[in-house]
Design an enzyme around this catalytic site. Structure first.
Site, PDB file in Angstrom:
ATOM      1  N   LYS A 171       0.831  -1.202   0.000  1.00  0.00           N
ATOM      2  CA  LYS A 171       0.000   0.000   0.000  1.00  0.00           C
ATOM      3  C   LYS A 171       0.870   1.258   0.000  1.00  0.00           C
ATOM      4  CE  LYS A 171      -3.463  -0.166   2.728  1.00  0.00           C
ATOM      5  NZ  LYS A 171      -4.871  -0.091   2.837  1.00  0.00           N
TER       6      LYS A 171
ATOM      7  N   ARG B  72      -3.385   2.888   8.676  1.00  0.00           N
ATOM      8  CA  ARG B  72      -3.673   1.593   8.043  1.00  0.00           C
ATOM      9  C   ARG B  72      -2.437   0.733   7.938  1.00  0.00           C
ATOM     10  NH1 ARG B  72      -7.842   2.064   3.546  1.00  0.00           N
ATOM     11  NH2 ARG B  72      -8.981   3.912   4.055  1.00  0.00           N
TER      12      ARG B  72
ATOM     13  N   GLY C 248      -7.879  -7.636   4.507  1.00  0.00           N
ATOM     14  CA  GLY C 248      -8.735  -7.746   5.689  1.00  0.00           C
ATOM     15  C   GLY C 248      -8.115  -8.445   6.876  1.00  0.00           C
TER      16      GLY C 248
ATOM     17  N   MET D   2      -5.358  -7.496   8.656  1.00  0.00           N
ATOM     18  CA  MET D   2      -4.822  -6.628   9.706  1.00  0.00           C
ATOM     19  C   MET D   2      -5.752  -5.437   9.910  1.00  0.00           C
ATOM     20  SD  MET D   2      -0.793  -6.891   9.048  1.00  0.00           S
ATOM     21  CE  MET D   2      -0.915  -6.448   7.338  1.00  0.00           C
TER      22      MET D   2
ATOM     23  N   ARG E 274      -3.300  -1.679  -5.823  1.00  0.00           N
ATOM     24  CA  ARG E 274      -2.424  -2.853  -5.662  1.00  0.00           C
ATOM     25  C   ARG E 274      -2.843  -3.888  -6.690  1.00  0.00           C
ATOM     26  NH1 ARG E 274      -5.041  -4.721   0.096  1.00  0.00           N
ATOM     27  NH2 ARG E 274      -7.111  -5.079  -0.696  1.00  0.00           N
TER      28      ARG E 274
ATOM     29  N   HIS F  16     -12.541 -27.475  10.241  1.00  0.00           N
ATOM     30  CA  HIS F  16     -12.998 -28.826   9.928  1.00  0.00           C
ATOM     31  C   HIS F  16     -13.676 -28.846   8.558  1.00  0.00           C
ATOM     32  CE1 HIS F  16     -16.032 -32.093  10.094  1.00  0.00           C
ATOM     33  NE2 HIS F  16     -14.993 -32.774  10.566  1.00  0.00           N
TER      34      HIS F  16
ATOM     35  N   GLU G  61      12.142 -44.148   0.680  1.00  0.00           N
ATOM     36  CA  GLU G  61      11.251 -43.541   1.670  1.00  0.00           C
ATOM     37  C   GLU G  61      11.738 -43.753   3.093  1.00  0.00           C
ATOM     38  OE1 GLU G  61       7.272 -45.054   0.969  1.00  0.00           O
ATOM     39  OE2 GLU G  61       8.000 -47.017   0.435  1.00  0.00           O
TER      40      GLU G  61
ATOM     41  N   SER H 137      12.008 -43.784  -6.813  1.00  0.00           N
ATOM     42  CA  SER H 137      10.889 -42.861  -6.680  1.00  0.00           C
ATOM     43  C   SER H 137      10.841 -42.470  -5.214  1.00  0.00           C
ATOM     44  CB  SER H 137       9.587 -43.530  -7.106  1.00  0.00           C
ATOM     45  OG  SER H 137       8.526 -42.648  -6.876  1.00  0.00           O
TER      46      SER H 137
ATOM     47  N   GLY I 115       9.421 -41.571  -1.967  1.00  0.00           N
ATOM     48  CA  GLY I 115       8.148 -41.619  -1.252  1.00  0.00           C
ATOM     49  C   GLY I 115       8.261 -40.655  -0.090  1.00  0.00           C
TER      50      GLY I 115
ATOM     51  N   ASP J  14       6.395 -41.127   3.508  1.00  0.00           N
ATOM     52  CA  ASP J  14       7.094 -41.923   4.516  1.00  0.00           C
ATOM     53  C   ASP J  14       8.455 -41.312   4.862  1.00  0.00           C
ATOM     54  OD1 ASP J  14       5.654 -44.160   5.583  1.00  0.00           O
ATOM     55  OD2 ASP J  14       5.524 -44.904   3.528  1.00  0.00           O
TER      56      ASP J  14
ATOM     57  N   CYS K  96       6.805 -39.543  -5.630  1.00  0.00           N
ATOM     58  CA  CYS K  96       5.387 -39.915  -5.685  1.00  0.00           C
ATOM     59  C   CYS K  96       4.666 -39.626  -4.378  1.00  0.00           C
ATOM     60  CB  CYS K  96       5.220 -41.372  -6.106  1.00  0.00           C
ATOM     61  SG  CYS K  96       5.966 -42.518  -4.955  1.00  0.00           S
TER      62      CYS K  96
ATOM     63  N   TYR L  39      10.914 -36.682 -13.070  1.00  0.00           N
ATOM     64  CA  TYR L  39       9.471 -36.406 -13.092  1.00  0.00           C
ATOM     65  C   TYR L  39       8.938 -36.251 -11.672  1.00  0.00           C
ATOM     66  CZ  TYR L  39       8.714 -41.244 -11.626  1.00  0.00           C
ATOM     67  OH  TYR L  39       8.720 -42.408 -10.914  1.00  0.00           O
TER      68      TYR L  39
HETATM   69  C1  PEP Z   1       5.115 -42.230   0.255  1.00  0.00           C
HETATM   70  O1  PEP Z   1       5.414 -42.774   1.294  1.00  0.00           O
HETATM   71  O2  PEP Z   1       5.463 -41.080  -0.052  1.00  0.00           O
HETATM   72  C2  PEP Z   1       4.273 -42.939  -0.728  1.00  0.00           C
HETATM   73  C3  PEP Z   1       3.997 -42.406  -1.899  1.00  0.00           C
HETATM   74  O3  PEP Z   1       3.727 -44.103  -0.346  1.00  0.00           O
HETATM   75  P1  PEP Z   1       2.427 -44.230   0.580  1.00  0.00           P
HETATM   76  O4  PEP Z   1       1.845 -42.873   0.715  1.00  0.00           O
HETATM   77  O5  PEP Z   1       1.545 -45.197  -0.097  1.00  0.00           O
HETATM   78  O6  PEP Z   1       3.022 -44.749   1.851  1.00  0.00           O
HETATM   79 MG    MG Z   2       5.150 -44.895   1.507  1.00  0.00          MG
END
Ligand code: PEP
Ligand code: MG
Length: 931
Positions: free
Chosen positions: A43, A112, A121, A123, A356, A478, A793, A812, A814, A817, A879, A899
């Site tokens: 501002k 302000r 809104g 502050m 703004r 919730h 993981e 990959s 995870g 975990d 993943c 990826y």
């Molecule tokens: C993970 O642990 O990130 C994963 C993709 O496997 P899951 O969520 O099935 O444990």
């Molecule tokens: Mg996992």
């Protein structure tokens, strides 16, 4: 001791530099400028820029954010801040020829907040500061409008009381409403000067009672107190919350803008308005503003009176309208973005109070970005960054038909956009009513559950409702969290809506809505609209979106795959642009109605032979599942993870079984019948069998029971202790792959071993997979290409990644975990401590939502580096849930993953986030996602 003499210039240089805390603006010149958002906030920077541009801006000064940070550190500001503020005030007084709160023509100011990133809104603001028992009389005389003067004074006491002295708003509202009632006044403006004088007297009593002090009469004391309250408001709960969900650092602090007041409530030739230079909901190029005659700014946004469309201003004050429109166009050109402006007209003269960059929906963001490229305002490269990746979700959910929305039917536009999409339905006020009214099948009836707030007890109602509206609660209430999980539209915390669950009534804007009345929700913008509006279907192939992605995607370096377990989700993900499946959680296939009995039989098996028999039944079903996935993803990689969760998850709960065994001797025929039904698949044919079957099942459940199942008999540990499970799954995968290849489908199979920590685990499982592959290829007389890799993981896996990569052909991460095991936080129970951790600033964000770069991220880097030391072309992806979260996607790009994989509905988001990450690197623009 030797002494040296310094030259004069050196001495000057070494003098401690005094921080410039206060920046003046006015009379066509400003100390600051539009680029100084760090110091002046959005501002303050906007006011400075507009002043420098010669626009009509009331003069004032900005106290910069460093003063706020000082205030937070020391619980107060230094004398230097006070000194500079007094100096700026004197300058302002001279310029205006007025004195703050004194004399025949008192200077009044607004105070302000204004942070670097706009927090609408969140502050606090105080208007009319400088009024007291004397200056109000002077104002009355000078303006010739006593009503206006008393109204301004009562507003000051109310705002000051609430913001500075922390008196609940309701204490003032009660007084005001009582007066209106006594005077039979419908509108605030129906109260006259005498009434307002009486209100002021009552307000002062409210202050005395709640704050145990009088309303301060000294204008300078008012100013200091108001400034400090605005600094404190940086840390109010609302603001902290807003920063958390918008990734804004808590350390920035807010600036405070003190500005000469101009009055929109001086009568019929005055007014106030707010607006956008383009439509923020649709992106349409139209001046989109509202205003109120004879009103101050907060009246327009508070929704007490219904504002008028800006076209009305054209009719009432054509000159002002033309000037405003010219300024709006100029501002947009200057900032090269949609502007959100505030203006006031005092006695026919226009003043600009704020400009703004305007917040907008995802659809509007895309449209505006494209329009601005076409208009030559911005480049295509800039356009890529004009859309927040998360906003693309808007294209995947239905929305309200904007053409049908009449401003007078908008009941509120200040609800929180808790879960995007649109919902149109009939109001119900309890979860039970929702279930009763929602109906089934052909008699299905759309209902909207309206509650003050929802609790876990409302779940059944939330499930059947098409949308949820709550009057209380924030973005992580919730209602918000649950509906987002359900993919259901929700407007939460709509404070203007009063919900009376007992009376089964909703009141808003003086209107009463009963059960069965139709309303429409816009969960993307937080609007609630009267009536039954039409909706427009989701449009992932929207031409404008395609165009924008067409500019962004050539930059993208990493692939985007989807996490999908069934063909339907895979097809959907592919339509959103997924380039393969990054994770198929095979256990989800076992939970299906027709599979679980065989799965349970497999788990209950006493020996390998029995287990193999059960697995044999599962084999064709798994094979069909995989074939479906391969077909849906023809030509693209499909990563299939072998069974991961602990086996007891497939059996009845231990505690339930214990209770059932305890009550069995006292159970009546009906209860026994339902138990037989439940345990039929475990061998219960009649009530008489229950005595034997229940303890048998409990016995097996006890054997499988673990204190820490997440750290227990799961992941590759299952396949190592029961190799026949791995065998069956590998067989199903390869038989399916060969079969669909014969149909002409092109497969890229990746078999993924979960939760490995050692090379030997990996080698053990890989050996089974490869052996089975050879067997199947031999039997079928056809080979398919495939890779065997692993999830990383566990911290140990990342650390010994060079070892694991000897066997694993891809990784990959995870990160669900990996976050769990790195922090030692249970992913299922983190919510017990997370709110405190966030509130205390121990964690900045939920590490299960936004990848923790310092800890978990360091392990990811190590894993990639070491893995590729062994296998330079190791394919690496992610993943965990982070794979669809923009800042985590940016990180994945930076560490050189191949990826990211995420749920289908986040594929668009991940695509844009990945493109932005690469483009910001290439174009060297600010693309960092952590503000
Ligand atoms: C993970 O642990 O990130 C994963 C993709 O496997 P899951 O969520 O099935 O444990
Ligand atoms: Mg996992």
């Amino acid at each position: 001791m030797a002494t040296t003499t310094l030259p004069e210039t050196e001495i000057a240089k070494r003098k401690p530099q005094v921080t410039k805390y206060v920046y003046f603006f006015g009379d066509g010149r400003a100390d600051g400028n539009g680029k100084m958002k760090d110091e002046l906030g959005g501002k303050g920077a906007g006011l400075a820029e507009m002043t420098n541009a010669g626009l009509p801006v009331p003069p004032g000064f900005t106290i910069q954010t460093e003063a706020c940070r000082e205030y937070m550190r020391h619980n107060g500001v230094s004398q230097e801040v006070d000194r500079q503020m007094e100096e700026a005030l004197k300058h302002l007084e001279q310029l205006q020829g007025q004195k703050l709160g004194k004399g025949d023509n008192p200077l009044l100011v607004s105070v302000r907040s204004g942070a670097k990133f706009s927090m609408p809104g969140m502050m606090d603001t105080i208007l009319n500061l400088g009024l007291n028992d004397q200056s109000v009389e002077a104002l009355a005389k000078r303006s010739g409008n006593p009503r206006f003067a008393y109204d301004s004074y009562r507003r000051l006491i109310q705002m000051f009381g609430n913001v500075v002295l922390e008196i609940p708003k309701s204490a003032f509202d009660e007084v005001f409403e009582a007066k209106k009632k006594q005077k039979k006044a419908k509108l605030d403006t129906d109260l006259d000067a005498r009434d307002l004088k009486a209100v002021i007297a009552e307000y002062k009593k409210v202050v005395k009672k709640h704050a145990k002090r009088d309303f301060p009469q000294d204008p300078h004391e008012q100013l200091v107190m108001a400034r400090d309250a605005v600094f404190r408001s940086w840390n109010n709960d609302r603001a902290k919350h807003y920063r958390r969900i918008n990734n804004i650092s808590d350390d920035l602090g807010t600036a405070v803008n003190v500005q000469a007041m101009v009055f929109g409530n001086l009568g019929e030739t005055s007014g106030s308005g707010v607006g956008f230079t383009r439509n923020p909901a649709t992106g349409e190029k139209e001046f989109f503003a509202e205003f109120l005659i004879n009103a101050q700014g907060e009246d327009v946004v508070a929704g007490i009176r219904t504002p008028l469309r800006i076209s009305e201003l054209k009719r009432i004050m054509p000159k002002v309208y033309d000037q405003l429109q010219q300024i709006a166009t100029r501002l947009e050109k200057h900032y090269r973005d949609v502007q959100d402006i505030e203006f006031t007209v005092q006695d026919g003269k226009l003043y600009m109070l704020q400009t703004r960059n305007g917040k907008r929906t995802g659809r509007a963001a895309v449209r505006v970005a494209i329009q601005m490229v076409e208009e030559g305002l911005i480049t295509k490269e800039e356009a890529i960054f004009r859309v927040e990746p998360n906003q693309l979700y808007d294209f995947l959910v239905p929305r309200l038909d904007e053409k049908e929305i009449k401003p007078e039917n908008i009941l509120t536009d200040k609800g929180l956009p808790a879960s995007p999409g649109a919902a149109v339905g009939q109001i119900v006020f309890t979860a039970d009513d929702a279930v009763a009214k929602a109906g089934h099948g052909a008699k299905k009836n759309p209902v909207i559950l309206v509650r003050a707030e929802t609790t876990p007890e409302d779940i059944h109602g939330m499930e059947v409702a098409v949308g949820i509206l709550t009057s209380r609660g924030g973005m992580t209430s919730h209602a918000a969290v649950v509906t987002r999980g359900m993919g259901k539209c929700c407007v939460a915390g709509a404070g203007e809506v009063q919900v009376d669950e007992h009376e089964r009534e909703m009141r808003v804007k003086g209107q009463v809505f009963k059960e069965g009345d139709w309303i429409s929700l816009d969960g993307t913008t937080g609007r609630v609209i009267k009536g039954k509006l039409k909706t427009v279907e989701a449009s992932p192939d929207d031409p404008e979106l395609t165009k924008l992605l067409g500019w962004a995607e050539p930059f993208r370096k990493i692939g985007v795959r989807a996490n999908a377990d069934i063909p339907r989700d895979a097809i959907q993900a592919r339509a959103f642009g997924a380039e393969g499946i990054g994770l198929c959680r095979t256990e989800h296939m076992f939970f299906a109605e027709d599979r679980i009995p065989h799965m349970q039989a497999m788990i209950m098996a006493r020996d390998e032979q029995e287990r193999r028999a059960a697995l044999k039944k599962l084999l064709p079903m798994q094979r069909d599942d995989f074939a479906g996935l391969f077909r849906a993803m023809d030509g693209l990689p499909v990563t299939i993870r072998l069974l991961d969760p602990p086996l007891h998850e497939f059996l009845p709960k231990r505690e339930e079984l214990m209770v059932e065994i305890a009550v069995l001797p006292h159970a009546n025929a009906k209860q026994k019948k339902s138990l037989v039904e439940k345990y039929r698949r475990f061998g219960a044919k009649a009530a008489g069998d229950l005595k034997k079957v229940l303890p048998k099942v409990l016995g097996r459940v006890e054997e499988l029971h673990e204190f820490n199942p997440m750290l227990g008999h799961r992941g590759c540990r299952l396949g190592i202790t029961y190799p026949e499970i791995t065998e069956m799954q590998a067989r199903a995968i390869f038989e399916a792959a060969v079969a669909v290849e014969k149909e002409g489908v092109n497969t890229h199979v990746e078999v993924m071993i979960p939760l490995t920590a050692t090379l030997k685990e990996m080698a053990h499982q890989a050996a089974i997979v490869r052996r089975v592959a050879d067997e199947v290829f031999e039997e079928k007389g056809q080979k398919v290409p495939y890779l065997v890799g692993t999830m990383i993981e566990l911290p140990r896996a990342a650390i010994v990644a060079d070892e694991i990569a000897k066997e694993a052909e891809f990784f990959s991460f995870g990160t669900n975990d990996l976050t769990q095991t790195t922090f030692g936080f249970s992913r299922d129970d983190i919510n017990k401590i997370l709110p405190t951790y966030l509130a205390e600033g121990i964690l900045k964000q939920d590490p299960f939502a936004v990848l923790d770069r310092e800890g978990v991220g360091a392990l990811v880097r190590i894993g990639i580096e070491r893995g590729r030391k062994t296998r330079p072309h190791l394919e690496v992806g992610i993943c965990g849930e982070h794979g669809g979260e923009p800042s985590s996607v940016e990180f994945c790009h930076q560490v050189g993953m191949d990826y990211v994989a995420c749920s289908p509905f986040r594929v668009l988001t991940a695509r844009l986030a990945a493109a932005q990450a690469a483009a910001s690197e290439k174009l060297k623009v600010e693309g960092g996602r952590t503000k």
